[in-house]
Design a protein around this motif. Structure first.
Motif, PDB file in Angstrom:
ATOM      1  N   GLU A 165      36.118  33.336  59.151  1.00  0.00           N
ATOM      2  CA  GLU A 165      35.215  33.951  57.767  1.00  0.00           C
ATOM      3  C   GLU A 165      36.232  33.406  56.538  1.00  0.00           C
ATOM      4  O   GLU A 165      35.229  33.336  55.638  1.00  0.00           O
ATOM      5  CB  GLU A 165      35.401  35.666  58.393  1.00  0.00           C
ATOM      6  N   PHE A 166      37.582  33.811  56.829  1.00  0.00           N
ATOM      7  CA  PHE A 166      38.661  33.503  55.621  1.00  0.00           C
ATOM      8  C   PHE A 166      38.168  31.933  54.796  1.00  0.00           C
ATOM      9  O   PHE A 166      37.903  31.704  53.681  1.00  0.00           O
ATOM     10  CB  PHE A 166      39.724  34.026  55.880  1.00  0.00           C
ATOM     11  N   ALA A 167      37.791  31.405  55.316  1.00  0.00           N
ATOM     12  CA  ALA A 167      38.075  29.826  55.383  1.00  0.00           C
ATOM     13  C   ALA A 167      36.536  29.591  54.574  1.00  0.00           C
ATOM     14  O   ALA A 167      36.424  28.715  53.567  1.00  0.00           O
ATOM     15  CB  ALA A 167      38.030  28.689  56.147  1.00  0.00           C
ATOM     16  N   GLY A 168      35.373  30.346  55.323  1.00  0.00           N
ATOM     17  CA  GLY A 168      33.880  30.612  54.725  1.00  0.00           C
ATOM     18  C   GLY A 168      33.834  30.985  53.020  1.00  0.00           C
ATOM     19  O   GLY A 168      33.679  30.215  52.209  1.00  0.00           O
ATOM     20  N   GLU A 169      34.427  31.716  53.077  1.00  0.00           N
ATOM     21  CA  GLU A 169      34.960  32.635  51.828  1.00  0.00           C
ATOM     22  C   GLU A 169      34.929  32.438  50.596  1.00  0.00           C
ATOM     23  O   GLU A 169      35.086  31.822  49.631  1.00  0.00           O
ATOM     24  CB  GLU A 169      34.903  34.207  52.051  1.00  0.00           C
ATOM     25  N   ILE A 170      36.278  31.637  50.962  1.00  0.00           N
ATOM     26  CA  ILE A 170      37.267  31.156  50.194  1.00  0.00           C
ATOM     27  C   ILE A 170      36.447  29.313  49.483  1.00  0.00           C
ATOM     28  O   ILE A 170      36.034  29.622  48.480  1.00  0.00           O
ATOM     29  CB  ILE A 170      38.929  30.554  50.596  1.00  0.00           C
ATOM     30  N   ALA A 171      35.955  28.993  50.759  1.00  0.00           N
ATOM     31  CA  ALA A 171      34.517  27.687  50.139  1.00  0.00           C
ATOM     32  C   ALA A 171      33.853  28.036  48.994  1.00  0.00           C
ATOM     33  O   ALA A 171      33.530  27.554  48.412  1.00  0.00           O
ATOM     34  CB  ALA A 171      34.869  27.596  51.699  1.00  0.00           C
ATOM     35  N   THR A 172      33.409  29.596  49.493  1.00  0.00           N
ATOM     36  CA  THR A 172      31.675  30.112  49.119  1.00  0.00           C
ATOM     37  C   THR A 172      32.535  30.211  47.156  1.00  0.00           C
ATOM     38  O   THR A 172      31.967  30.045  46.638  1.00  0.00           O
ATOM     39  CB  THR A 172      31.410  30.816  49.746  1.00  0.00           C
ATOM     40  N   GLU A 179      33.267  20.123  51.954  1.00  0.00           N
ATOM     41  CA  GLU A 179      34.065  19.747  52.953  1.00  0.00           C
ATOM     42  C   GLU A 179      34.394  20.807  53.530  1.00  0.00           C
ATOM     43  O   GLU A 179      34.529  20.666  54.855  1.00  0.00           O
ATOM     44  CB  GLU A 179      35.803  20.257  51.904  1.00  0.00           C
ATOM     45  N   LEU A 180      34.163  22.453  53.317  1.00  0.00           N
ATOM     46  CA  LEU A 180      33.912  23.293  54.294  1.00  0.00           C
ATOM     47  C   LEU A 180      32.787  22.940  55.410  1.00  0.00           C
ATOM     48  O   LEU A 180      33.341  23.160  56.730  1.00  0.00           O
ATOM     49  CB  LEU A 180      33.930  24.623  53.797  1.00  0.00           C
TER      50      LEU A 180
END
Length: 335
Positions: A165-172, A179-180
């Motif tokens: 979730e962290f990676a997805g929200e940082i990407a957004t 890249e995500l």
């Protein structure tokens, strides 16, 4: 479960898995300089979008260009291809395992705070960011959150945010979703390959993941049920011990070396190694004990060193999966 730990023992463990939460302090000023920086950070007519965060719904630039990362957001954003203009310090050990291009991206940014870690808010404001990404303890947010928000739109994550979730929200938020998508696809491919290749081993084998940190008391180790072992358990399906629901992770409890003999009830042991396959420095004392050397699991080659450079973004997790894949391959004919 999140990869972040919060109890007294857990905070020490968390220092190895993730950056410590930050205590931020301003270096003087009444905030007017921060407001000026925010007003000049971008065109007011530029398109914006809303993102949900720990600090509410935040209006951010549709395509932010000057991003500052604070705390645990540093390396995940860079892992996704981001190029921050400002960062807080990360440990030498974290930098050492970064791919060359990611290390270059980190070193090209202005360091606005320590890993320990004070952040110079005036220095941060001088960078004229159009977005600030933050992950730290809620107590720290209460102290400086409003100051950060006066500098630029600020997106906050709590320490209990699950890593995907962290990676997805940082990407957004950071506009690096391409890249995500690539990383997620690679993650799913590697997980599927391991499951297909080692399905019988995964189904029929009792594993235990053991570790030791540089914070551990002399003569102790712990059973790891958080961090990369969570991925092995939850995504791959390895039969690994874990704490009962609602209880502190097993990793919070230090076990004396005398209990190494208890590991003999497991079919396979995994333990931490560096990128070259050598036991990590904190774990070396375990491997030097006669008790470890005499374990049937060790003497039969069923103690597997696995490299885990981190578990709060896809890049290091992909490296972990490659190492786990290679380790599992060595079990052929040994079970």
């Amino acid at each position: 479960m999140s990869s972040t730990l919060t109890t007294r023992r857990g905070m020490a463990v968390a220092a190895a898995l993730m950056s410590a939460s930050l205590l931020l302090t301003a270096c003087g000023g009444d905030g007017t300089g921060d407001k000026s920086a925010a007003e000049t950070s971008g065109d007011k007519s530029a398109k914006t979008r809303s993102v949900k965060a720990e600090n509410g719904t935040v209006e951010i630039p549709a395509a932010p260009r000057r991003i500052v990362t604070i705390g645990n957001t540093n390396l995940p954003f860079i892992d996704l291809g981001g190029k921050p203009v400002g960062v807080t310090e990360v440990s030498d050990s974290d930098l050492a395992v970064l791919p060359k291009e990611q290390k270059a991206a980190y070193e090209a940014a202005e360091v606005v705070g320590s890993s320990g870690g004070d952040v110079d808010l005036e220095k941060l404001a001088a960078l004229k960011p159009d977005l600030i990404l933050v992950q730290f303890h809620s107590n720290d947010w209460d102290k400086v959150g409003k100051r950060l928000e006066s500098i630029a739109p600020t997106v906050l994550w709590g320490l209990d945010t699950e890593w995907k979730e962290f990676a997805g929200e940082i990407a957004t938020a950071g506009n690096v979703t391409d890249e995500l998508g690539r990383q997620k696809a690679e993650f799913e491919k590697k997980v599927a390959k391991i499951k297909e290749t080692y399905g019988k081993t995964v189904d029929d084998t009792k594993f235990v993941d053991v570790s030791r940190g540089d914070w551990s008391d002399p003569g102790t180790f712990y059973i790891a049920d958080i961090g990369c072992s969570e991925i092995a358990r939850d995504d791959i399906g390895l039969d690994l011990p874990e704490a009962p629901e609602g209880k502190d992770p097993l990793a919070y409890e230090s076990l004396p070396f005398e209990q190494i003999t208890g590991l003999s009830k497991y079919d396979v042991i995994t333990y931490p190694v560096d990128a070259e396959g050598r036991p990590t420095e904190p774990f070396v004392p375990v491997t030097k004990t006669n008790t470890w050397k005499a374990l049937p699991t060790v003497t039969s080659g069923r103690a597997l060193g696995v490299f885990c450079p981190g578990n709060n973004s896809y890049g290091p997790v992909l490296q972990y999966l490659d190492s786990l894949d290679s380790a599992l391959a060595t079990l052929a004919g040994k079970l």
